[in-house]
Design a protein around this motif. Sequence first.
Motif, PDB file in Angstrom:
ATOM      1  N   VAL A   7     -64.093  98.736  86.966  1.00  0.00           N
ATOM      2  CA  VAL A   7     -63.441  99.696  87.853  1.00  0.00           C
ATOM      3  C   VAL A   7     -63.382 101.016  87.108  1.00  0.00           C
ATOM      4  N   GLN A   9     -62.227 105.351  86.959  1.00  0.00           N
ATOM      5  CA  GLN A   9     -61.236 106.336  87.388  1.00  0.00           C
ATOM      6  C   GLN A   9     -61.632 107.694  86.831  1.00  0.00           C
ATOM      7  N   LEU A  55     -58.550 105.083  91.641  1.00  0.00           N
ATOM      8  CA  LEU A  55     -59.373 103.971  91.165  1.00  0.00           C
ATOM      9  C   LEU A  55     -60.544 103.719  92.100  1.00  0.00           C
ATOM     10  N   TRP A 108     -63.717 100.791  92.524  1.00  0.00           N
ATOM     11  CA  TRP A 108     -64.431  99.599  92.092  1.00  0.00           C
ATOM     12  C   TRP A 108     -65.900  99.939  91.872  1.00  0.00           C
ATOM     13  N   TYR A 141     -62.736 100.700  83.323  1.00  0.00           N
ATOM     14  CA  TYR A 141     -61.902  99.556  82.996  1.00  0.00           C
ATOM     15  C   TYR A 141     -62.661  98.262  83.274  1.00  0.00           C
ATOM     16  N   LEU A 190     -57.354  91.644  90.860  1.00  0.00           N
ATOM     17  CA  LEU A 190     -57.700  91.925  89.467  1.00  0.00           C
ATOM     18  C   LEU A 190     -56.428  91.771  88.652  1.00  0.00           C
ATOM     19  N   TRP A 215     -56.400  93.795  83.070  1.00  0.00           N
ATOM     20  CA  TRP A 215     -57.239  94.965  82.864  1.00  0.00           C
ATOM     21  C   TRP A 215     -57.284  95.327  81.382  1.00  0.00           C
TER      22      TRP A 215
END
Lengths: 120, 110
Positions: free
Chosen positions: A37, A39, A45, A47, A95, A107, A110
């Motif tokens: 994922v 950012q 965020l 995916w 991530y 999820l 992380w």
Amino acid sequence: EVQLVESGGGLVQPGRSMKLSCAASGFTFNNYDMAWVCQAPKKGLEWVATISYDGSSTYYRDSVKGRFTISRDNAKSTLYLQMDSLRSEDTATYYCARHDGGYRESLDYWGQGVMVTVSS
Amino acid sequence: DIVLTQSPALAVSLGQRATISCKTNQNVDYYGNSYMHWYQQKPGQQPKLLIYLASNLASGIPARFSGRGSGTDFTLTIDPVEADDTATYYCQQSRNLPWTFGGGTKLELK
């Protein structure tokens, strides 16, 4: 204790490649689907990709299909993201995350994230 | 793609209730489950799972957090709000690929 530790980020020029790694520990890695994922700075965020527990199935968002490859080495409990033909818009913190079971599940763990900056 | 819409910010007083909403443009229910999850992210930290499948509390999360909803309308409630709850909260659907997140709701204290 479940731990996910990413590595391999940094500064890369547009059009070049970079490979991220995520070392997993504290759980039976080959029982879980895994994901990346991202950012972008000051953004939400997004995916990127998911891989099944055995590596037989992979799923990608459209913007990275054909450029990024998610893979895993269950013997090393490590997840990878090969990123080719990088673009400035790929600049983000990436991530590694564990699906709580199959690819449709949440999820639940992380990593701390690794920064990738695509710039000339 | 399924679009998730959240209000950008919410301000509440300590000890009060915070209700964060997430609306989707498509139904995220599937075989009896609502494939909606909630995460908390504090500045400089990775996201943390709070709620999975719309209403199930993740491991280690205090009971002050709760989730409800189905179909296209979901809420995350924090009651009572504590100072440590200042963060950005994201909803995420896993009904249809690509998995998508809401834009996030920043929770601030009045």
